[in-house]
Design a protein around this motif. Structure first.
Motif, PDB file in Angstrom:
ATOM      1  N   SER A  69     -40.451  18.348 -49.798  1.00  0.00           N
ATOM      2  CA  SER A  69     -41.065  19.543 -50.383  1.00  0.00           C
ATOM      3  C   SER A  69     -39.945  20.450 -50.881  1.00  0.00           C
ATOM      4  CB  SER A  69     -41.936  20.262 -49.339  1.00  0.00           C
ATOM      5  OG  SER A  69     -42.502  21.432 -49.889  1.00  0.00           O
ATOM      6  N   TYR A  70     -39.691  20.422 -52.167  1.00  0.00           N
ATOM      7  CA  TYR A  70     -38.510  21.089 -52.721  1.00  0.00           C
ATOM      8  C   TYR A  70     -38.926  22.179 -53.698  1.00  0.00           C
ATOM      9  CZ  TYR A  70     -39.597  17.890 -56.567  1.00  0.00           C
ATOM     10  OH  TYR A  70     -40.233  17.207 -57.565  1.00  0.00           O
ATOM     11  N   ASP A  71     -37.962  23.040 -54.022  1.00  0.00           N
ATOM     12  CA  ASP A  71     -38.108  24.072 -55.050  1.00  0.00           C
ATOM     13  C   ASP A  71     -37.289  23.638 -56.267  1.00  0.00           C
ATOM     14  OD1 ASP A  71     -38.283  26.274 -56.660  1.00  0.00           O
ATOM     15  OD2 ASP A  71     -37.935  27.734 -55.063  1.00  0.00           O
ATOM     16  N   VAL A  72     -37.918  23.626 -57.432  1.00  0.00           N
ATOM     17  CA  VAL A  72     -37.241  23.141 -58.641  1.00  0.00           C
ATOM     18  C   VAL A  72     -35.998  23.963 -58.941  1.00  0.00           C
ATOM     19  CG1 VAL A  72     -37.527  22.709 -61.109  1.00  0.00           C
ATOM     20  CG2 VAL A  72     -39.424  22.295 -59.552  1.00  0.00           C
ATOM     21  N   ALA A  73     -35.980  25.232 -58.578  1.00  0.00           N
ATOM     22  CA  ALA A  73     -34.830  26.078 -58.864  1.00  0.00           C
ATOM     23  C   ALA A  73     -33.586  25.601 -58.129  1.00  0.00           C
ATOM     24  CB  ALA A  73     -35.131  27.531 -58.504  1.00  0.00           C
ATOM     25  N   ASN A  74     -33.743  24.931 -56.994  1.00  0.00           N
ATOM     26  CA  ASN A  74     -32.606  24.448 -56.206  1.00  0.00           C
ATOM     27  C   ASN A  74     -32.228  23.014 -56.560  1.00  0.00           C
ATOM     28  OD1 ASN A  74     -31.895  26.684 -54.610  1.00  0.00           O
ATOM     29  ND2 ASN A  74     -33.647  26.334 -53.252  1.00  0.00           N
ATOM     30  N   THR A  75     -32.547  22.581 -57.756  1.00  0.00           N
ATOM     31  CA  THR A  75     -32.260  21.211 -58.165  1.00  0.00           C
ATOM     32  C   THR A  75     -30.827  21.089 -58.682  1.00  0.00           C
ATOM     33  OG1 THR A  75     -34.572  20.902 -58.771  1.00  0.00           O
ATOM     34  CG2 THR A  75     -32.998  19.327 -59.647  1.00  0.00           C
ATOM     35  N   LEU A  76     -30.136  20.053 -58.195  1.00  0.00           N
ATOM     36  CA  LEU A  76     -28.816  19.699 -58.704  1.00  0.00           C
ATOM     37  C   LEU A  76     -28.960  18.537 -59.689  1.00  0.00           C
ATOM     38  CD1 LEU A  76     -26.872  19.742 -55.319  1.00  0.00           C
ATOM     39  CD2 LEU A  76     -26.825  21.526 -57.065  1.00  0.00           C
ATOM     40  N   PHE A  77     -28.006  18.415 -60.584  1.00  0.00           N
ATOM     41  CA  PHE A  77     -28.049  17.344 -61.579  1.00  0.00           C
ATOM     42  C   PHE A  77     -26.704  16.645 -61.613  1.00  0.00           C
ATOM     43  CE2 PHE A  77     -31.285  20.324 -62.982  1.00  0.00           C
ATOM     44  CZ  PHE A  77     -32.344  19.489 -63.301  1.00  0.00           C
ATOM     45  N   PRO A  80     -31.734  14.015 -61.444  1.00  0.00           N
ATOM     46  CA  PRO A  80     -31.940  15.218 -60.633  1.00  0.00           C
ATOM     47  C   PRO A  80     -31.807  14.903 -59.147  1.00  0.00           C
ATOM     48  CG  PRO A  80     -34.041  14.388 -61.402  1.00  0.00           C
ATOM     49  CD  PRO A  80     -33.000  13.504 -62.020  1.00  0.00           C
ATOM     50  N   CYS A  81     -31.258  15.869 -58.426  1.00  0.00           N
ATOM     51  CA  CYS A  81     -31.148  15.780 -56.975  1.00  0.00           C
ATOM     52  C   CYS A  81     -31.879  16.983 -56.388  1.00  0.00           C
ATOM     53  CB  CYS A  81     -29.682  15.754 -56.535  1.00  0.00           C
ATOM     54  SG  CYS A  81     -29.449  15.749 -54.746  1.00  0.00           S
ATOM     55  N   TYR A  82     -33.059  16.739 -55.835  1.00  0.00           N
ATOM     56  CA  TYR A  82     -33.861  17.815 -55.271  1.00  0.00           C
ATOM     57  C   TYR A  82     -33.374  18.127 -53.850  1.00  0.00           C
ATOM     58  CZ  TYR A  82     -36.839  16.210 -59.072  1.00  0.00           C
ATOM     59  OH  TYR A  82     -37.311  15.833 -60.298  1.00  0.00           O
ATOM     60  N   THR A  83     -33.343  19.392 -53.507  1.00  0.00           N
ATOM     61  CA  THR A  83     -32.886  19.823 -52.185  1.00  0.00           C
ATOM     62  C   THR A  83     -33.944  20.714 -51.549  1.00  0.00           C
ATOM     63  OG1 THR A  83     -31.743  21.775 -53.058  1.00  0.00           O
ATOM     64  CG2 THR A  83     -30.480  19.717 -52.951  1.00  0.00           C
ATOM     65  N   ALA A  84     -33.984  20.654 -50.216  1.00  0.00           N
ATOM     66  CA  ALA A  84     -34.919  21.490 -49.462  1.00  0.00           C
ATOM     67  C   ALA A  84     -34.442  21.549 -48.014  1.00  0.00           C
ATOM     68  CB  ALA A  84     -36.343  20.950 -49.537  1.00  0.00           C
ATOM     69  N   PHE A 125     -32.755  11.880 -54.635  1.00  0.00           N
ATOM     70  CA  PHE A 125     -32.428  11.559 -56.023  1.00  0.00           C
ATOM     71  C   PHE A 125     -33.639  10.901 -56.687  1.00  0.00           C
ATOM     72  CE2 PHE A 125     -28.276  11.700 -53.981  1.00  0.00           C
ATOM     73  CZ  PHE A 125     -27.541  12.423 -54.890  1.00  0.00           C
ATOM     74  N   ASP A 126     -33.861  11.270 -57.941  1.00  0.00           N
ATOM     75  CA  ASP A 126     -34.981  10.721 -58.714  1.00  0.00           C
ATOM     76  C   ASP A 126     -34.404   9.931 -59.889  1.00  0.00           C
ATOM     77  OD1 ASP A 126     -37.368  10.099 -59.794  1.00  0.00           O
ATOM     78  OD2 ASP A 126     -37.927  12.129 -60.393  1.00  0.00           O
ATOM     79  N   ILE A 127     -34.423   8.607 -59.775  1.00  0.00           N
ATOM     80  CA  ILE A 127     -33.813   7.735 -60.782  1.00  0.00           C
ATOM     81  C   ILE A 127     -34.863   7.327 -61.806  1.00  0.00           C
ATOM     82  CG2 ILE A 127     -32.551   5.580 -61.157  1.00  0.00           C
ATOM     83  CD1 ILE A 127     -31.613   5.713 -58.292  1.00  0.00           C
ATOM     84  N   PRO A 128     -34.553   7.411 -63.096  1.00  0.00           N
ATOM     85  CA  PRO A 128     -35.507   6.947 -64.121  1.00  0.00           C
ATOM     86  C   PRO A 128     -35.811   5.459 -63.960  1.00  0.00           C
ATOM     87  CG  PRO A 128     -33.770   8.278 -65.109  1.00  0.00           C
ATOM     88  CD  PRO A 128     -33.364   8.027 -63.693  1.00  0.00           C
ATOM     89  N   ALA A 129     -36.987   5.078 -64.396  1.00  0.00           N
ATOM     90  CA  ALA A 129     -37.436   3.690 -64.203  1.00  0.00           C
ATOM     91  C   ALA A 129     -36.599   2.704 -65.002  1.00  0.00           C
ATOM     92  CB  ALA A 129     -38.912   3.574 -64.583  1.00  0.00           C
ATOM     93  N   ASN A 130     -36.080   3.105 -66.167  1.00  0.00           N
ATOM     94  CA  ASN A 130     -35.359   2.170 -67.029  1.00  0.00           C
ATOM     95  C   ASN A 130     -33.853   2.212 -66.807  1.00  0.00           C
ATOM     96  OD1 ASN A 130     -35.056   4.754 -68.010  1.00  0.00           O
ATOM     97  ND2 ASN A 130     -35.006   4.130 -70.158  1.00  0.00           N
ATOM     98  N   ALA A 131     -33.376   2.906 -65.803  1.00  0.00           N
ATOM     99  CA  ALA A 131     -31.938   3.039 -65.582  1.00  0.00           C
ATOM    100  C   ALA A 131     -31.420   1.832 -64.809  1.00  0.00           C
ATOM    101  CB  ALA A 131     -31.643   4.328 -64.833  1.00  0.00           C
ATOM    102  N   PRO A 132     -30.310   1.212 -65.261  1.00  0.00           N
ATOM    103  CA  PRO A 132     -29.756   0.047 -64.539  1.00  0.00           C
ATOM    104  C   PRO A 132     -28.852   0.460 -63.388  1.00  0.00           C
ATOM    105  CG  PRO A 132     -28.503   0.416 -66.525  1.00  0.00           C
ATOM    106  CD  PRO A 132     -29.580   1.483 -66.506  1.00  0.00           C
ATOM    107  N   ILE A 133     -29.194   1.515 -62.695  1.00  0.00           N
ATOM    108  CA  ILE A 133     -28.349   2.022 -61.621  1.00  0.00           C
ATOM    109  C   ILE A 133     -29.186   2.146 -60.350  1.00  0.00           C
ATOM    110  CG2 ILE A 133     -26.751   3.264 -63.128  1.00  0.00           C
ATOM    111  CD1 ILE A 133     -28.297   5.796 -62.618  1.00  0.00           C
TER     112      ILE A 133
END
Length: 726
Positions: free
Chosen positions: A572-580, A557-561, A432-440
């Motif tokens: 090392s992920y493929d952007v096409a296989n990204t979940l949100f 985004p949730c990157y998968t590989a 998971f890629d969390i934004p820097a300003n997110a309070p989560i």
């Protein structure tokens, strides 16, 4: 004092009504205005009759002076007879073709006006002229104006000589009826010739030649179908204005055996029927089968007319919003449309969006996209947190699942990108890629899921005050405090008789640089308070009391590989296989805060001996606009902390004390949390204390009794020893 007077004037001295045929009516008006401050009586008469009346009045006045008083009655009868004779002669001398459609006599007030409508209707052909005079009270000069008109003896006339089609679209048929009347007693043949010839490509009159029966009428059908080629037809600017797109066609109706023609005109404003998109094609890219991709486009109406539109024959995986792709565009209006791509299978999609207008014109956009099924899936793609106060937290969980067990795509969908290769059956990692300003926070942030297994993911929302806002508020508080101190010093100086003395030193310099609102200007800047300081805590309390509610949404985004990954940033992920996953975070102001110890929620009792009791009192304030009932969680019944007092209802703005006791029962450091809850908020207090077992050493040998020696009865002796604590 100024004398009031009249100021009479006409807006014109000559009225040209125009030309019409026999027995037809035309109207024109003339306005009499009084700009003075005094009103007057007026009378409108024909100029030729005015002279006759004046001569007759002079004769009557002379006659009155000669007759006797007993013959007055007979003289009045003669006067009436004379007036009647003069009027009859005047009416017979002129053909009455002009009629005044207003009161010919009356009173005109100051600063007002009156309009006289003149109607012209001639029973015979000819040119007509008439002079009129406006007569007022004594000593006010008369006003004169003339009226001109002409009538023609044409047997054929048109009911509406100007045919206006208003606003017309190119390549659309507009038609109207042209009604011809024949006032003669014989049938007449009429014809219409369209000039210049090139206009025949755009306008048609049916029939071109016709016979109108005697004392009858006939209807010609006028059909206008303007084509865009009219712009390049080299028409004169009087017929077609290419800048304004105005079309004015002068035509004539020719009558057999008659030189004079009957003119009429056809006018219209031409406009296009085009609808224009801001893009020619849409590429949605890759989208998973459990999600949708949204693209914004703009649709513009280039026409001067409102145009209803609608997207028709859309495939199942395409949606157009709002209103399902239907609506009405106002003239030259541009609207935003959202196109949603929701693939249902792993393949490449191509389609054509068709937008139809009410005039059955089609406008298209080419669309393409790729459906993707990732090897992992989320149990929930949208998370709605409850309203969470500042300094509180909410926790929600979901699962990351790996359902990829075989590659039999005939039984069920198999993970792959479009028509590409199938994903391998193996452990699959996510990140998971969390934004820097997110309070989560998300835990775990990185993980691996075996085939047929699932991993629990915990999402925690813990909103905090922004550090920059606290710094700014702390500066404001320090500036306000500094100004208050300076004002206090000035008041003390004024009491000592130094109010007129000029301040000196640093205080005077700072005082001049403070504005009336207590904020510092650019010449001097106070530093922000240090974190965890008293001013910092006061700034936090100030912001908490005035905190506005907000709603923030984050798309994570949730990157998968394929493979195993345990460290963030190494997948090392493929952007096409990204979940949100979309997370909605409503943040509100807390209902209660701690105001004692500058808002500190950590209660440190310090050190206490075993069995010794220490107590602390915490003040809780209700900062909401409603009363709240406090409740608390249970403390460890075997622990050292106790809640002494009962919890009661707190009204808005009021405070209530919370009394806590600490009685250690062991020589360890105690930590415990006490959660105070209300209907929609909670406050966590951290309780801390340390238990001590004191070590004591005496200055004598404790292995032997402490001897006081021999003492006589009723006598006294003293002996000193020392007690040492360590």
């Amino acid at each position: 004092m100024s004398k009031l007077s009249t100021a009479l004037s006409l807006d014109k001295t000559s009225v040209n009504i125009g030309t019409t045929v026999v027995d037809e009516r035309l109207h024109q008006s003339i306005t009499l205005r009084n700009d003075g401050g005094l009103g007057t009586n007026y009378r409108l008469v024909k100029t030729n009759l005015l002279g006759t009346e004046q001569n007759k009045t002079q004769v009557v006045n002379n006659h009155k002076e000669e007759i006797k008083s007993d013959e007055r009655k007979s003289s009045l009868e003669k006067e009436k007879s004379t007036v009647s004779d003069v009027t009859d002669i005047a009416n017979k001398a002129y053909v009455e073709v002009f009629t005044i459609k207003a009161e010919e006599r009356g009173f005109l007030a100051s600063h007002s006006s009156i309009s006289f409508t003149i109607e012209f209707s001639a029973p015979v052909a000819g040119t007509f002229h008439e002079e009129y005079t406006l007569v007022f009270d004594q000593n006010i000069p008369e006003l004169h104006f003339s009226v001109n008109a002409q009538s023609l003896d044409v047997p054929v006339w048109i009911e509406n000589s100007s045919m206006d089609f208003k606003i017309c679209m190119f390549d659309r048929l507009y038609q109207d009826a042209l009604i011809l009347h024949n006032r003669s007693s014989a049938a007449l043949r009429v014809s219409v010739d369209i000039q210049p010839r090139i206009l025949q490509n755009h306008i048609e009159i049916v029939p071109r030649t016709a016979y109108i029966q005697a004392k009858s009428s006939f209807s010609l059908q006028v059909k206008l179908t303007a084509h865009p080629s009219i712009i390049d037809d080299s028409l004169s600017n009087e017929i077609f204005d290419s800048q304004l797109n105005t079309l004015i066609i002068p035509l004539e109706v020719k009558v057999a055996d008659q030189i004079r023609t009957v003119p009429f005109s056809i006018s219209a404003i031409l406009t296009t029927s085009d609808l224009q998109f801001d893009v020619e094609n849409i590429d949605f890219g890759c989208c998973t089968t459990s999600e949708s991709v949204l693209t914004k486009i703009q649709l513009k109406n280039n026409s001067l007319l409102a145009q209803p539109f609608g997207f028709v024959n859309l495939p199942d995986y395409i949606q157009v919003q709002p209103n399902d792709g239907f609506g009405t565009l106002l003239p030259e209006e541009t609207i935003d449309l959202h196109v949603l791509f929701s693939p249902t299978a792993t393949k490449e999609y191509r389609c054509t969006l068709i937008c139809k207008s009410l005039v059955n014109r089609e406008f298209t956009i080419e669309c393409q996209g790729v459906g993707v099924l990732p090897p992992l899936s989320l149990s929930s793609t949208v998370i709605h947190f409850p309203a969470t106060p500042i300094n509180d937290q909410s926790i929600v969980s979901f699962y990351v699942e790996n359902r990829h067990l075989d590659k039999n795509h005939f039984k069920h969908p198999v993970p792959r990108i479009g028509n590409g290769e199938f994903a391998p059956i193996c452990p699959t990692s996510f990140q998971f890629d969390i934004p820097a300003n997110a309070p989560i926070t998300i835990s775990p942030l990185v993980g691996t899921v075996e085939p047929g297994k699932r991993q629990k993911i915990t999402v925690r929302l813990a909103p905090k005050l922004d550090t920059e806002q606290i710094r700014t508020e702390s500066i404001r508080i320090r500036e306000a405090e500094l100004k208050r101190q300076l004002e206090s010093k000035e008041k003390e100086s004024s009491h000592r008789g130094e109010s007129r003395a000029r301040p000196t030193g640093t205080a005077a310099s700072v005082s001049r640089r403070l504005d009336t609102h207590g904020t510092m200007n650019t010449e001097i800047r106070l530093p922000a308070a240090a974190e965890q300081s008293t001013v910092w805590s006061i700034a936090q309390l100030s912001l908490l009391k005035s905190f506005p509610s907000s709603l923030s949404s984050f798309i994570i985004p949730c990157y998968t590989a394929s493979g195993i990954c345990q460290k963030p940033g190494t997948l090392s992920y493929d952007v096409a296989n990204t979940l949100f996953i979309q997370i909605h975070c409503p943040i509100v102001k807390p209902e209660m805060i701690v105001i004692s110890d500058y808002g500190q929620t950590t209660i440190d009792f310090g050190s206490a001996s075993i069995g010794q009791e220490l107590s602390r009192t915490i003040l809780i304030q209700n900062i909401s606009n409603k009363s709240i009932q406090l409740h608390s969680t249970l403390l460890n019944i075997s622990g050292p902390f106790r809640l002494i007092n009962a919890l009661r209802r707190v009204e808005p703005g009021d405070t209530t004390p919370i009394k806590l006791a600490f009685t250690p029962n062991a020589t360890i450091e105690f930590l415990e949390t006490l959660v105070l809850t209300s209907e929609s908020s909670k406050l966590t207090l951290c309780l801390k204390g340390t238990g001590l077992k004191p070590n004591v050493q005496l200055s004598f040998d404790t292995s032997n009794p402490f001897s006081m020696g021999c003492v006589l009865a009723k006598d006294r002796t003293e002996k000193t020893f020392q007690v040492r604590f360590y």
